[in-house]
Design a protein around this motif. Structure first.
Motif, short mmCIF file in Angstrom:
data_model
loop_
_atom_site.label_atom_id
_atom_site.label_comp_id
_atom_site.label_asym_id
_atom_site.label_seq_id
_atom_site.Cartn_x
_atom_site.Cartn_y
_atom_site.Cartn_z
N SER A 153 7.89 1.13 7.95
CA SER A 153 6.96 0.20 8.59
C SER A 153 5.64 0.92 8.91
O SER A 153 4.58 0.33 8.83
CB SER A 153 7.59 -0.47 9.82
N GLN A 154 5.72 2.27 9.21
CA GLN A 154 4.47 3.01 9.41
C GLN A 154 3.65 3.02 8.12
O GLN A 154 2.44 2.81 8.13
CB GLN A 154 4.76 4.46 9.81
N LEU A 155 4.37 3.29 7.00
CA LEU A 155 3.67 3.35 5.71
C LEU A 155 3.07 2.00 5.35
O LEU A 155 1.94 1.91 4.87
CB LEU A 155 4.63 3.78 4.59
N VAL A 159 -0.67 1.38 4.56
CA VAL A 159 -1.13 0.76 3.30
C VAL A 159 -1.97 -0.48 3.60
O VAL A 159 -3.02 -0.70 2.99
CB VAL A 159 0.09 0.39 2.41
N GLU A 160 -1.50 -1.24 4.60
CA GLU A 160 -2.23 -2.47 4.94
C GLU A 160 -3.64 -2.16 5.45
O GLU A 160 -4.61 -2.78 5.02
CB GLU A 160 -1.46 -3.22 6.02
N SER A 161 -3.72 -1.12 6.34
CA SER A 161 -5.07 -0.84 6.85
C SER A 161 -5.94 -0.23 5.76
O SER A 161 -7.15 -0.46 5.73
CB SER A 161 -5.05 0.03 8.11
N LEU A 162 -5.29 0.53 4.83
CA LEU A 162 -6.07 1.07 3.70
C LEU A 162 -6.61 -0.07 2.83
O LEU A 162 -7.77 -0.07 2.42
CB LEU A 162 -5.16 1.97 2.87
N GLN A 163 -5.71 -1.04 2.58
CA GLN A 163 -6.15 -2.18 1.75
C GLN A 163 -7.26 -2.95 2.44
O GLN A 163 -8.22 -3.37 1.81
CB GLN A 163 -4.97 -3.11 1.47
N GLN A 168 -12.89 -4.28 2.71
CA GLN A 168 -14.15 -4.29 3.45
C GLN A 168 -15.23 -3.54 2.67
O GLN A 168 -16.37 -3.97 2.60
CB GLN A 168 -13.93 -3.62 4.80
N LEU A 169 -14.80 -2.41 2.08
CA LEU A 169 -15.74 -1.59 1.32
C LEU A 169 -16.27 -2.37 0.12
O LEU A 169 -17.48 -2.40 -0.16
CB LEU A 169 -15.02 -0.33 0.85
#
Ligand code: ATP
Ligand code: MG
Length: 430
Positions: A153-155, A159-163, A168-169
């Motif tokens: 769940s941490q990963l 991954v979700e915040s990276l996506q 956003q980028l």
């Protein structure tokens, strides 16, 4: 596993014979097991199991009411796959059939009376060891599963915040690309408007030009071309997220003709200058200069270069448009006798929004030209020295060598075809 843990085991003795359970309990006590429970009335077996929670059951088979076989079957019916209580059957019946039935019914091991004390002790020990080891493994498994769940769940969160950051980028990049492109559209659309306004004003304020049909037609054609080029510029906004389509197919273009059209389109810019300063246009156009491209864009590019040249000439000066064929390329140069550029300006002049003209410039002209030339698989070189003027050299693949003509059938010149002589006349009449 340490000895103390083993000796903490709960052992249940089920036998209708009170003396047997007493003997066994005494024996177990002697060898260190103190958590013992005995049942002589087998009907209470399951109730006691529930309350005592044994780690091992020592079970007699031949009992009144509920036999040892029935106890085994009951245990099998109730047992959870994770928690099988080992059952050591103690029986006086040594027949093979009895053994088989007991094992089939769920006995873990079987000992025949009379017992050898050390064997009983060893069997009990190994059954308890196996049970506790199984428990340890189960606990480890639960612990590991829990850790895996936590890490997963941490990963997933990472991954979700990276996506989200990537989205956003991309969004920001799109926005800034869109902003840059929209700025370019405004820039080039203003250029097109300037030609429309300039020539229509010439017609409105000059009755002689209106009376001369050839001149009036010539001006109208230029206005028409500028209007169409303006429409093409605006379509870039609409096409921002759209890949190039059939409507954007490259055409066969005469670069000489486009050079003359560009001079004509840029002319209203010169008329804004002080009246005692004049700019002379010269052309040096080689016989054949056919390329594959989008006419409106190439005109836009050359007009931008001419505007820059006009701005760079403080007093009188000359702007020359030169074309020539060089191997597989057509080269077009816009040469001015203006102020030239310092090394720093020359290095930065292609950057979007770089300008030395303050409020008078957006700094998008050369960036747009660069984009257009890149889309046409061409190259752009700038030679400039302060006080020595500037030469902007564009190299485009000649029609026969253009990658576009290799891939697709190129339609004939569309839209804004304007007769050469009108522009030739305008271009030389400076
Ligand atoms: N022919 C030239 N001679 C001297 N300097 C030039 C020439 N062409 C471009 N430059 C320099 O490069 C800079 C960037 O040119 P660019 O066409 O991108 O923007 P701009 O002309 O300043 O603004 P805009 O195109 O909106 O009028 C100019 O401000 C100018 O300093
Ligand atoms: Mg410019």
């Amino acid at each position: 596993m340490n000895e103390t843990t083993l000796k903490e085991a709960h052992i249940l003795l089920v036998d209708d014979d009170v003396s047997s359970t007493c003997v066994m309990a005494n024996f177990l006590n002697r060898i260190g097991y103190s958590h013992l429970e005995s049942i002589n009335n087998s009907t209470r077996t399951f109730e006691i199991i529930e309350a005592f929670k044994p780690d091992l059951i020592l079970l007699d088979l031949a009992m009144p009411n509920i036999s040892g076989f029935q106890v085994l079957e009951g245990l099998r019916a109730n047992r959870h796959s994770e928690d099988q209580i080992p059952v050591l059957v103690l029986t006086g019946d040594a027949s093979a059939e009895n053994k088989r039935r007991a094992l089939v019914a769920g006995a873990t091991e079987l000992l025949v009376k009379p017992f050898d004390a050390s064997e009983v002790s060893m069997r009990i020990r190994s059954l308890l060891q196996a049970r506790f080891l199984r428990h340890e493994i189960q606990e480890q498994n639960h612990f590991l599963e829990e850790r895996v769940r936590e890490r997963t769940s941490q990963l997933e969160g990472a991954v979700e915040s990276l996506q989200a950051a990537q989205r956003q980028l991309v969004q920001q990049e799109r926005l800034s690309a869109f902003g840059e492109m929209a700025g370019g559209v405004v820039h080039d659309f203003s250029n097109a408007l300037m030609s429309v306004i300039g020539y229509s004003e010439m017609l409105l304020t000059n009755p002689a030009a209106r009376a001369d049909e050839a001149t009036a037609l010539e001006y109208l054609r230029i206005i028409n071309t500028a209007g169409r080029d303006g429409a093409h510029v605006v379509s870039r906004l609409r096409d921002f997220y759209r890949p190039r389509g059939a409507a954007d197919l490259f055409e066969s273009l005469d670069l000489n003709e486009i050079a003359l059209q560009s001079i004509a389109l840029a002319r209203p810019r010169c008329s804004k200058r002080e009246s005692d300063q004049s700019i002379r246009f010269e052309t040096d156009l080689e016989g054949s200069a056919t390329i594959a491209g989008i006419g409106a864009e190439i005109r836009e590019g050359l007009t931008n270069l001419i505007f820059n040249a006009v701005d760079a000439i403080p007093g009188d000066g000359v702007i020359t448009l030169r074309t020539r064929q060089q191997e597989d390329d057509v080269v077009v140069e816009v040469i001015d006798t203006g102020a030239g550029m310092s090394a720093d300006v020359r290095q930065r002049c292609l950057e979007p929004f770089f300008t030395t003209k303050g409020d008078q410039g957006t700094g998008l002209g050369l960036a747009m030209v660069f984009g257009i030339i890149k889309r046409h698989q061409g190259t752009l070189e700038i030679e400039s020295e302060p006080g020595q003027g500037t030469t902007v050299r564009i190299r485009l693949p000649a029609f026969a060598h253009s990658p576009e003509t290799q891939q697709s059938e190129v339609p004939h010149m569309r839209g804004c075809a304007i007769a050469d002589h009108h522009f030739a006349q305008l271009a030389t009449s400076a």
